[in-house]
Design a protein around this motif. Structure first.
Motif, PDB file in Angstrom:
ATOM      1  N   MET A   1      39.398  54.407  51.690  1.00 19.97           N
ATOM      2  CA  MET A   1      38.830  55.265  50.646  1.00 19.97           C
ATOM      3  C   MET A   1      38.314  54.422  49.482  1.00 19.97           C
ATOM      4  SD  MET A   1      40.694  58.523  48.794  1.00 19.97           S
ATOM      5  CE  MET A   1      39.845  59.514  47.556  1.00 19.97           C
ATOM      6  N   LEU A   2      39.026  53.351  49.177  1.00 21.41           N
ATOM      7  CA  LEU A   2      38.629  52.476  48.075  1.00 21.41           C
ATOM      8  C   LEU A   2      37.500  51.537  48.486  1.00 21.41           C
ATOM      9  CD1 LEU A   2      42.091  51.662  46.480  1.00 21.41           C
ATOM     10  CD2 LEU A   2      40.534  53.546  46.067  1.00 21.41           C
ATOM     11  N   VAL A   3      37.503  51.120  49.745  1.00 20.41           N
ATOM     12  CA  VAL A   3      36.381  50.318  50.258  1.00 20.41           C
ATOM     13  C   VAL A   3      35.087  51.114  50.147  1.00 20.41           C
ATOM     14  CG1 VAL A   3      35.374  49.299  52.336  1.00 20.41           C
ATOM     15  CG2 VAL A   3      37.777  48.893  51.800  1.00 20.41           C
ATOM     16  N   ASP A   4      35.161  52.389  50.498  1.00 19.81           N
ATOM     17  CA  ASP A   4      33.983  53.258  50.412  1.00 19.81           C
ATOM     18  C   ASP A   4      33.534  53.468  48.964  1.00 19.81           C
ATOM     19  OD1 ASP A   4      34.110  53.497  53.157  1.00 19.81           O
ATOM     20  OD2 ASP A   4      35.134  55.434  53.116  1.00 19.81           O
ATOM     21  N   ALA A   5      34.511  53.543  48.056  1.00 17.07           N
ATOM     22  CA  ALA A   5      34.190  53.792  46.644  1.00 17.07           C
ATOM     23  C   ALA A   5      33.676  52.537  45.933  1.00 17.07           C
ATOM     24  CB  ALA A   5      35.420  54.325  45.923  1.00 17.07           C
ATOM     25  N   PHE A   6      34.127  51.361  46.401  1.00 15.71           N
ATOM     26  CA  PHE A   6      33.742  50.091  45.771  1.00 15.71           C
ATOM     27  C   PHE A   6      33.254  49.123  46.850  1.00 15.71           C
ATOM     28  CE2 PHE A   6      37.011  52.090  43.171  1.00 15.71           C
ATOM     29  CZ  PHE A   6      36.466  52.032  41.899  1.00 15.71           C
ATOM     30  N   PRO A   7      32.112  49.412  47.459  1.00 16.21           N
ATOM     31  CA  PRO A   7      31.657  48.649  48.624  1.00 16.21           C
ATOM     32  C   PRO A   7      31.322  47.191  48.348  1.00 16.21           C
ATOM     33  CG  PRO A   7      29.919  50.126  47.846  1.00 16.21           C
ATOM     34  CD  PRO A   7      31.167  50.488  47.096  1.00 16.21           C
ATOM     35  N   ASN A   8      31.062  46.839  47.110  1.00 21.30           N
ATOM     36  CA  ASN A   8      30.656  45.468  46.790  1.00 21.30           C
ATOM     37  C   ASN A   8      31.780  44.619  46.215  1.00 21.30           C
ATOM     38  OD1 ASN A   8      27.919  45.993  47.534  1.00 21.30           O
ATOM     39  ND2 ASN A   8      27.651  47.061  45.577  1.00 21.30           N
ATOM     40  N   SER A   9      32.983  45.175  46.154  1.00 15.43           N
ATOM     41  CA  SER A   9      34.131  44.444  45.605  1.00 15.43           C
ATOM     42  C   SER A   9      35.159  44.174  46.689  1.00 15.43           C
ATOM     43  CB  SER A   9      34.775  45.242  44.463  1.00 15.43           C
ATOM     44  OG  SER A   9      33.861  45.403  43.399  1.00 15.43           O
ATOM     45  N   TYR A  10      36.018  43.213  46.426  1.00 13.38           N
ATOM     46  CA  TYR A  10      37.071  42.869  47.364  1.00 13.38           C
ATOM     47  C   TYR A  10      38.211  43.878  47.237  1.00 13.38           C
ATOM     48  CZ  TYR A  10      40.745  40.206  49.693  1.00 13.38           C
ATOM     49  OH  TYR A  10      41.758  39.812  50.532  1.00 13.38           O
ATOM     50  N   VAL A  11      38.618  44.487  48.345  1.00 15.47           N
ATOM     51  CA  VAL A  11      39.678  45.503  48.351  1.00 15.47           C
ATOM     52  C   VAL A  11      40.782  45.073  49.310  1.00 15.47           C
ATOM     53  CG1 VAL A  11      40.236  47.931  48.797  1.00 15.47           C
ATOM     54  CG2 VAL A  11      37.981  47.325  47.879  1.00 15.47           C
ATOM     55  N   TYR A  12      42.016  45.209  48.880  1.00  9.68           N
ATOM     56  CA  TYR A  12      43.150  44.876  49.744  1.00  9.68           C
ATOM     57  C   TYR A  12      44.279  45.879  49.507  1.00  9.68           C
ATOM     58  CZ  TYR A  12      45.171  42.810  45.533  1.00  9.68           C
ATOM     59  OH  TYR A  12      45.653  42.620  44.263  1.00  9.68           O
TER      60      TYR A  12
END
Length: 292
Positions: free
Chosen positions: A251-262
């Motif tokens: 859900m966070l990858v989709d919301a912030f596609p250009n940032s690193y998510v873990y």
């Protein structure tokens, strides 16, 4: 100068990962029915939440002075000249102020960075410190950098049950009972020094949406000048299943596609107050010399 980087398990970093990265780690104590256990050592996430929900008396504590100083002494015996220690925020625990007091015996060779973070944002500080140490920065220089960047972060946490906030005195028994009947889920925030109320919604799904909106607002206002490459998004949870954790991260990858998510589990120091099935989200702005 050879500088060691050290933190506690409130960062979400556990022993195996710390060892692989060359980071020194002190586990946070957890007291269950008067017996002391240590996060990530002899206490797993499953056993912790089983104890918490199973009627046992569970509380968290700070590392003992002896354990902390023994680890510092061991680090120096391994050939390090200095230590930069990054504990959880002084606003959330006395462990930071205790470490600062103990460090006076080491004549400046142990520096304590109080950069007001915990969980996913504290992890980013540790990783940044490691990069700075590898670049030749001294412990004092790293402390100054981390503390200058302390508030370049936000955390939001959605609570599935009010039971544990009630136990901690953060909500009345009547409020907890009403919240349960109406399916009201509070959202809490950590903006450096303490855990505060942020919003209330009905149902955990709306909580997650509200937190994403809050983080997007932070990104577009407080952190609008930061490049996407210097934005880290940390998803977190308390006793989530693998499927729940992956869904939350996506859900966070989709919301912030250009940032690193873990994703990281929430530390037991937070889990003890919010209980299982809580969701967390954090944003950190990295220094320009931090390479993702």
């Amino acid at each position: 100068m050879k500088t060691a980087v050290m933190t506690d398990t409130n960062s979400g970093i556990m022993k195996a990962e710390a060892d692989s990265m060359g980071i020194f780690l002190i586990p946070m104590p957890v007291i269950i029915n008067d017996e002391t256990h240590y996060e990530g050592i002899d206490l797993t996430e499953t056993s912790f939440y089983e104890s918490l929900t199973g009627g046992k008396n569970v509380s968290t504590s700070q590392p003992s002075p002896g354990d902390l100083m023994d680890l510092w002494d061991d680090i120096f015996e391994q050939g390090y000249d200095e230590i930069i220690h990054i504990p959880m925020s002084s606003g959330l625990s006395a462990s930071c102020s205790s470490a600062i007091s103990l460090s006076t015996d080491y004549e400046g060779k142990v520096q304590i960075a109080d950069n007001h973070r915990i969980s996913v944002t504290q992890r980013e500080s540790v990783m940044h410190a490691k990069k700075l140490a590898e670049a030749g920065k001294s412990a004092k220089e790293i402390k100054e950098i981390l503390e200058a960047e302390a508030y370049n972060s936000s955390i939001y946490i959605a609570v599935d049950t009010l039971e544990f906030l009630k136990k901690g005195g953060r909500v009345t028994a009547a409020g907890a009972a009403l919240g349960s009947v109406l399916n009201i889920k509070p959202i809490l925030t950590i903006q450096g020094d303490k855990l505060d109320a942020f919003a209330k919604t009905r149902g955990i799904k709306k909580c997650k949406q509200k937190m994403v909106e809050a983080l997007k607002n932070d990104r577009e206002t407080r952190f609008k000048d930061a490049d996407d490459r210097h934005i880290l998004i940390g998803a977190a949870g308390s006793n989530l299943t693998e499927e729940e954790a992956e869904e939350w991260k996506q859900m966070l990858v989709d919301a912030f596609p250009n940032s690193y998510v873990y994703y990281d589990p929430l530390s037991f120091s937070i889990g003890c107050h919010i209980g299982p099935k809580g969701y967390g989200i954090g944003i950190s702005v990295c220094s320009k010399d931090y390479d993702n």
